[in-house]
Motif scaffolding. Structure first.
Motif, PDB file in Angstrom:
ATOM      1  N   LEU A   7       3.020   1.100  15.207  1.00  0.00           N
ATOM      2  CA  LEU A   7       1.406   0.868  14.881  1.00  0.00           C
ATOM      3  C   LEU A   7       0.988   2.079  15.359  1.00  0.00           C
ATOM      4  CD1 LEU A   7       0.389  -2.556  14.088  1.00  0.00           C
ATOM      5  CD2 LEU A   7       0.862  -0.449  11.694  1.00  0.00           C
ATOM      6  N   LYS A   8       1.140   1.697  16.310  1.00  0.00           N
ATOM      7  CA  LYS A   8       0.834   2.628  18.247  1.00  0.00           C
ATOM      8  C   LYS A   8       1.544   4.255  17.937  1.00  0.00           C
ATOM      9  CE  LYS A   8      -0.460  -0.489  21.589  1.00  0.00           C
ATOM     10  NZ  LYS A   8      -0.027  -1.244  22.923  1.00  0.00           N
ATOM     11  N   LYS A   9       2.841   4.170  17.008  1.00  0.00           N
ATOM     12  CA  LYS A   9       3.645   5.807  16.941  1.00  0.00           C
ATOM     13  C   LYS A   9       2.426   6.043  15.414  1.00  0.00           C
ATOM     14  CE  LYS A   9       7.545   4.782  18.877  1.00  0.00           C
ATOM     15  NZ  LYS A   9       9.241   4.547  19.241  1.00  0.00           N
ATOM     16  N   ARG A  10       1.981   5.543  14.864  1.00  0.00           N
ATOM     17  CA  ARG A  10       1.571   6.517  13.920  1.00  0.00           C
ATOM     18  C   ARG A  10       0.610   7.186  13.950  1.00  0.00           C
ATOM     19  NH1 ARG A  10       1.939   4.177   8.060  1.00  0.00           N
ATOM     20  NH2 ARG A  10       4.189   2.916   8.258  1.00  0.00           N
ATOM     21  N   LYS A  11       0.340   7.929  13.737  1.00  0.00           N
ATOM     22  CA  LYS A  11      -0.747   8.808  13.010  1.00  0.00           C
ATOM     23  C   LYS A  11      -1.563   8.651  12.642  1.00  0.00           C
ATOM     24  CE  LYS A  11       1.898  13.076  16.195  1.00  0.00           C
ATOM     25  NZ  LYS A  11       1.847  13.088  17.465  1.00  0.00           N
ATOM     26  N   ILE A  12      -1.255   8.226  11.038  1.00  0.00           N
ATOM     27  CA  ILE A  12      -2.034   7.880  10.153  1.00  0.00           C
ATOM     28  C   ILE A  12      -2.801   6.282  10.217  1.00  0.00           C
ATOM     29  CG2 ILE A  12      -2.524   8.115   7.805  1.00  0.00           C
ATOM     30  CD1 ILE A  12      -0.764  10.220   7.526  1.00  0.00           C
ATOM     31  N   PRO A  13      -3.661   5.479  10.312  1.00  0.00           N
ATOM     32  CA  PRO A  13      -4.091   4.312  10.114  1.00  0.00           C
ATOM     33  C   PRO A  13      -3.896   3.703   9.038  1.00  0.00           C
ATOM     34  CG  PRO A  13      -6.420   5.682  10.495  1.00  0.00           C
ATOM     35  CD  PRO A  13      -5.237   6.765  10.894  1.00  0.00           C
ATOM     36  N   ILE A  14      -3.415   2.904   9.201  1.00  0.00           N
ATOM     37  CA  ILE A  14      -3.436   1.537   7.729  1.00  0.00           C
ATOM     38  C   ILE A  14      -4.560   0.709   7.685  1.00  0.00           C
ATOM     39  CG2 ILE A  14      -2.009  -0.061   6.669  1.00  0.00           C
ATOM     40  CD1 ILE A  14       0.739   0.265   8.827  1.00  0.00           C
ATOM     41  N   VAL A  15      -4.850   1.580   6.360  1.00  0.00           N
ATOM     42  CA  VAL A  15      -6.386   1.466   6.259  1.00  0.00           C
ATOM     43  C   VAL A  15      -6.694   0.910   4.217  1.00  0.00           C
ATOM     44  CG1 VAL A  15      -8.764   2.206   5.802  1.00  0.00           C
ATOM     45  CG2 VAL A  15      -7.185   2.685   7.853  1.00  0.00           C
ATOM     46  N   LYS A  16      -7.709  -0.440   3.857  1.00  0.00           N
ATOM     47  CA  LYS A  16      -7.862  -0.505   3.549  1.00  0.00           C
ATOM     48  C   LYS A  16      -9.086  -0.121   2.484  1.00  0.00           C
ATOM     49  CE  LYS A  16      -6.861  -4.402  -0.203  1.00  0.00           C
ATOM     50  NZ  LYS A  16      -8.083  -4.796  -0.491  1.00  0.00           N
ATOM     51  N   ILE A  17      -9.796   0.759   1.720  1.00  0.00           N
ATOM     52  CA  ILE A  17     -10.907   0.533   1.378  1.00  0.00           C
ATOM     53  C   ILE A  17     -11.229  -0.573   0.012  1.00  0.00           C
ATOM     54  CG2 ILE A  17     -12.186   2.082   0.594  1.00  0.00           C
ATOM     55  CD1 ILE A  17     -10.347   4.372   1.307  1.00  0.00           C
ATOM     56  N   GLU A  18     -12.200  -1.222   0.651  1.00  0.00           N
ATOM     57  CA  GLU A  18     -12.792  -2.315  -0.436  1.00  0.00           C
ATOM     58  C   GLU A  18     -13.005  -1.223  -1.708  1.00  0.00           C
ATOM     59  OE1 GLU A  18     -13.357  -5.847  -1.750  1.00  0.00           O
ATOM     60  OE2 GLU A  18     -12.541  -5.833  -0.062  1.00  0.00           O
ATOM     61  N   SER A  19     -13.196  -1.707  -2.520  1.00  0.00           N
ATOM     62  CA  SER A  19     -12.951  -0.896  -4.023  1.00  0.00           C
ATOM     63  C   SER A  19     -14.390  -1.837  -3.898  1.00  0.00           C
ATOM     64  CB  SER A  19     -12.326  -1.408  -4.893  1.00  0.00           C
ATOM     65  OG  SER A  19     -12.806  -2.640  -5.044  1.00  0.00           O
ATOM     66  N   SER A  20     -15.861  -2.715  -3.924  1.00  0.00           N
ATOM     67  CA  SER A  20     -16.609  -3.003  -4.103  1.00  0.00           C
ATOM     68  C   SER A  20     -18.334  -2.046  -3.872  1.00  0.00           C
ATOM     69  CB  SER A  20     -17.211  -4.355  -3.640  1.00  0.00           C
ATOM     70  OG  SER A  20     -17.010  -4.496  -2.277  1.00  0.00           O
ATOM     71  N   LEU A  21     -17.096  -1.012  -2.497  1.00  0.00           N
ATOM     72  CA  LEU A  21     -18.284  -0.436  -1.710  1.00  0.00           C
ATOM     73  C   LEU A  21     -18.673   1.188  -2.559  1.00  0.00           C
ATOM     74  CD1 LEU A  21     -17.446  -0.803   1.447  1.00  0.00           C
ATOM     75  CD2 LEU A  21     -19.102  -1.857   0.741  1.00  0.00           C
ATOM     76  N   ASN A  22     -18.117   0.834  -3.589  1.00  0.00           N
ATOM     77  CA  ASN A  22     -17.825   1.651  -4.380  1.00  0.00           C
ATOM     78  C   ASN A  22     -19.676   2.198  -5.509  1.00  0.00           C
ATOM     79  OD1 ASN A  22     -15.258   2.996  -3.985  1.00  0.00           O
ATOM     80  ND2 ASN A  22     -14.584   2.178  -5.767  1.00  0.00           N
ATOM     81  N   LYS A  23     -20.211   0.929  -5.746  1.00  0.00           N
ATOM     82  CA  LYS A  23     -22.203   1.200  -5.992  1.00  0.00           C
ATOM     83  C   LYS A  23     -22.232   1.852  -5.226  1.00  0.00           C
ATOM     84  CE  LYS A  23     -23.029  -3.165  -3.639  1.00  0.00           C
ATOM     85  NZ  LYS A  23     -23.073  -4.870  -3.896  1.00  0.00           N
ATOM     86  N   TYR A  24     -21.835   2.209  -3.798  1.00  0.00           N
ATOM     87  CA  TYR A  24     -22.701   2.867  -3.267  1.00  0.00           C
ATOM     88  C   TYR A  24     -22.282   4.021  -2.814  1.00  0.00           C
ATOM     89  CZ  TYR A  24     -23.783  -1.484  -1.594  1.00  0.00           C
ATOM     90  OH  TYR A  24     -24.849  -3.278  -0.978  1.00  0.00           O
ATOM     91  N   ASP A  25     -21.425   4.962  -4.007  1.00  0.00           N
ATOM     92  CA  ASP A  25     -21.363   6.386  -3.599  1.00  0.00           C
ATOM     93  C   ASP A  25     -22.818   6.987  -3.849  1.00  0.00           C
ATOM     94  OD1 ASP A  25     -18.210   5.985  -3.321  1.00  0.00           O
ATOM     95  OD2 ASP A  25     -17.911   6.375  -5.080  1.00  0.00           O
ATOM     96  N   ASP A  26     -23.352   7.204  -4.830  1.00  0.00           N
ATOM     97  CA  ASP A  26     -24.459   8.518  -5.676  1.00  0.00           C
ATOM     98  C   ASP A  26     -25.666   7.004  -4.891  1.00  0.00           C
ATOM     99  OD1 ASP A  26     -22.713   9.585  -6.678  1.00  0.00           O
ATOM    100  OD2 ASP A  26     -22.379   8.382  -8.487  1.00  0.00           O
ATOM    101  N   LEU A  27     -25.963   6.285  -4.204  1.00  0.00           N
ATOM    102  CA  LEU A  27     -26.819   5.992  -3.605  1.00  0.00           C
ATOM    103  C   LEU A  27     -27.663   6.227  -2.808  1.00  0.00           C
ATOM    104  CD1 LEU A  27     -29.052   3.934  -5.035  1.00  0.00           C
ATOM    105  CD2 LEU A  27     -28.069   1.739  -3.236  1.00  0.00           C
TER     106      LEU A  27
END
Length: 54
Positions: A7-27
């Motif tokens: 994990l320390k060698k990775r250049k791209i972090p492993i992240v899970k994006i919570e889909s419930s936050l999509n309600k704030y896209d246009d707000l």
């Protein structure tokens, strides 16, 4: 221990994006702060490091 090193060698972090936050896209949550920031950008502009092409 091996997983931690991989994990320390990775250049791209492993992240899970919570889909419930999509309600704030246009707000706009803080319209006063947004207007203040836009006004400052109109008066002052972006820093030189962001406006020059590489």
């Amino acid at each position: 221990m091996k997983i931690t090193k991989e994990l320390k060698k990775r250049k791209i972090p492993i992240v899970k994006i919570e889909s419930s936050l999509n309600k704030y896209d246009d707000l706009v949550l803080f319209p006063e702060k947004l207007e203040k920031a836009n006004e400052m950008l109109r008066k002052i502009g972006l820093p030189k490091q962001w406006t020059t092409d590489k």
